[in-house]
Design a protein around this motif. Structure first.
Motif, PDB file in Angstrom:
ATOM      1  N   PRO A   1       3.458  32.908   7.678  1.00  0.00           N
ATOM      2  CA  PRO A   1       2.649  31.825   7.109  1.00  0.00           C
ATOM      3  C   PRO A   1       2.144  32.099   5.698  1.00  0.00           C
ATOM      4  O   PRO A   1       1.520  31.229   5.091  1.00  0.00           O
ATOM      5  N   PHE A   2       2.414  33.311   5.149  1.00  0.00           N
ATOM      6  CA  PHE A   2       1.785  33.678   3.881  1.00  0.00           C
ATOM      7  C   PHE A   2       2.765  33.902   2.735  1.00  0.00           C
ATOM      8  O   PHE A   2       2.370  34.349   1.669  1.00  0.00           O
TER       9      PHE A   2
ATOM     10  N   LYS B   1      -0.813  25.886  -5.819  1.00  0.00           N
ATOM     11  CA  LYS B   1      -0.633  27.302  -6.125  1.00  0.00           C
ATOM     12  C   LYS B   1      -1.785  27.819  -6.968  1.00  0.00           C
ATOM     13  O   LYS B   1      -2.292  27.123  -7.837  1.00  0.00           O
ATOM     14  N   GLY B   2      -2.171  29.056  -6.709  1.00  0.00           N
ATOM     15  CA  GLY B   2      -3.295  29.631  -7.424  1.00  0.00           C
ATOM     16  C   GLY B   2      -2.999  29.831  -8.898  1.00  0.00           C
ATOM     17  O   GLY B   2      -1.839  29.875  -9.330  1.00  0.00           O
ATOM     18  N   ASP B   3      -4.052  29.951  -9.675  1.00  0.00           N
ATOM     19  CA  ASP B   3      -3.964  30.094 -11.122  1.00  0.00           C
ATOM     20  C   ASP B   3      -3.592  31.525 -11.480  1.00  0.00           C
ATOM     21  O   ASP B   3      -4.289  32.473 -11.115  1.00  0.00           O
TER      22      ASP B   3
ATOM     23  N   SER C   1      -2.077  38.694  -2.594  1.00  0.00           N
ATOM     24  CA  SER C   1      -1.615  38.015  -3.801  1.00  0.00           C
ATOM     25  C   SER C   1      -2.227  36.630  -3.919  1.00  0.00           C
ATOM     26  O   SER C   1      -2.760  36.072  -2.959  1.00  0.00           O
ATOM     27  N   VAL C   2      -2.097  36.055  -5.117  1.00  0.00           N
ATOM     28  CA  VAL C   2      -2.482  34.668  -5.334  1.00  0.00           C
ATOM     29  C   VAL C   2      -1.590  33.773  -4.472  1.00  0.00           C
ATOM     30  O   VAL C   2      -0.384  33.998  -4.359  1.00  0.00           O
ATOM     31  N   LEU C   3      -2.194  32.784  -3.866  1.00  0.00           N
ATOM     32  CA  LEU C   3      -1.471  31.864  -3.003  1.00  0.00           C
ATOM     33  C   LEU C   3      -0.264  31.263  -3.717  1.00  0.00           C
ATOM     34  O   LEU C   3      -0.367  30.751  -4.827  1.00  0.00           O
ATOM     35  N   GLY C   4       0.908  31.398  -3.079  1.00  0.00           N
ATOM     36  CA  GLY C   4       2.125  30.822  -3.623  1.00  0.00           C
ATOM     37  C   GLY C   4       2.856  31.700  -4.610  1.00  0.00           C
ATOM     38  O   GLY C   4       3.906  31.304  -5.132  1.00  0.00           O
ATOM     39  N   HIS C   5       2.325  32.908  -4.874  1.00  0.00           N
ATOM     40  CA  HIS C   5       2.955  33.802  -5.849  1.00  0.00           C
ATOM     41  C   HIS C   5       3.252  35.182  -5.251  1.00  0.00           C
ATOM     42  O   HIS C   5       3.386  36.150  -5.988  1.00  0.00           O
ATOM     43  N   GLY C   6       3.336  35.270  -3.928  1.00  0.00           N
ATOM     44  CA  GLY C   6       3.413  36.567  -3.272  1.00  0.00           C
ATOM     45  C   GLY C   6       4.791  37.158  -3.082  1.00  0.00           C
ATOM     46  O   GLY C   6       4.928  38.183  -2.413  1.00  0.00           O
TER      47      GLY C   6
END
Length: 305
Positions: A31-32, A92-94, A172-177
């Motif tokens: 999920p991540f 997505k996170g900044d 990690s930042v959400l969506g950039h892992g």
């Protein structure tokens, strides 16, 4: 305690297939991260889950809490596990340069947090500045900006010195892992490379005069697309002194043996444990000098192409 039907229903979009196997394991898309190929599993008997790529896991109850808090990705999988994660539950996170500068300024303005990091990780002010290590006030966590080949920020990693049971140590930042090499710039103009396990190990080893690189993932994570980046280099593998770390050494050696000029396994002067073994940071913090490490490198054994 077994997983409840209501919990399974909430996780159904991540599960692969129609049911768990005979020992209670059920294949699951993590999920991540954007897990196009299933890399996680759920044990319905023990009520735990684990992702091999992210190297994170825990109880199903905690997983559902985190998903409720918006920490996951929205999955769209059919019952046979085909499909891909499509969009984050939040944007997505900044990972902008402004965010990196803000975090870095926040750390420099907080002497206690700065001193705690230096005491635990041995980093000098110069290293912290060169790599723009920062502090996120909202999450009470240190930040490590991750850059791509052209120097653009592609992720920010968050790190807690003492996370406790409620959260993992690094994320990690959400969506950039998606796992990447760090710092990838170290590959430029260096024929000899140390591959280690963890961002802090890499930075402290660089600080001591050795070009080091890691990946933003567990010791078992290695992408074939990274292999050509080590073409004709002399590579020293120095993962943690535990079973996963030593398996990581073997895995990466096998992956690079047809690309690198040499691939050698480095054994630090610590015993190998089942898990949580000592690492390069422990080595440097124990007072060993660059000359000591050079001797270990010279004595290491491996394979040549």
């Amino acid at each position: 305690m077994a997983v409840k039907k209501a919990q399974l229903a909430r996780l159904a979009k991540y599960l692969e297939g129609q049911s768990a196997n005979e020992v209670g394991e059920w294949g699951m898309h993590c999920p991540f991260h954007f897990d196009e190929r299933r890399s996680a599993s759920l044990n319905v008997q023990n009520e735990v889950w684990y992702c091999n790529t992210c190297d994170i896991g825990g109880s199903v109850s905690d997983l559902l809490v985190r998903l409720d808090n918006g920490e996951g990705v929205v999955a769209s999988f059919s019952s046979n596990g085909q499909g891909a994660a499509k969009a984050a539950t939040k944007p997505k996170g900044d990972v902008s340069e402004a965010k990196v500068r803000g975090f870095h300024a926040a750390l420099l303005a907080r002497p206690e947090e700065l001193a705690a990091l230096q005491a635990r990780r041995g980093l000098t002010q110069r290293t912290i500045t060169d790599y723009q290590i920062g502090w996120d006030i909202d999450q009470d966590a240190y930040t490590i900006p991750i850059r791509d080949k052209i120097g653009d920020v592609c992720n920010i990693r968050f790190y807690k010195l003492d996370p406790g049971a409620e959260r993992r140590k690094i994320w990690s930042v959400l969506g950039h892992g998606e796992p990447v090499l760090y710092p990838i710039s170290i590959l430029d103009d260096n024929r000899e490379i140390i591959i280690c396990e963890g961002e802090w190990d890499a930075l402290l080893t660089i600080q001591n005069g050795f070009p080091a690189i890691t990946r933003t993932g567990a010791a078992k994570v290695w992408k074939d697309s990274w292999n050509p980046l080590f073409e004709d280099k002399c590579v020293y593998l120095c993962h943690d002194m535990d079973v996963p770390g030593q398996l990581g050494n073997s895995k990466v050696q096998g992956a690079l043996k047809d690309y690198a000029a040499e691939v050698k396994i480095v054994l630090l002067p610590f015993r190998v444990t089942d898990k949580a073994g000592k690492d390069l940071t422990d080595y440097w913090m124990a007072g060993f000098e660059p000359g000591d490490f050079k001797e270990i490198l010279n004595d290491s054994e491996g394979v040549s192409r």
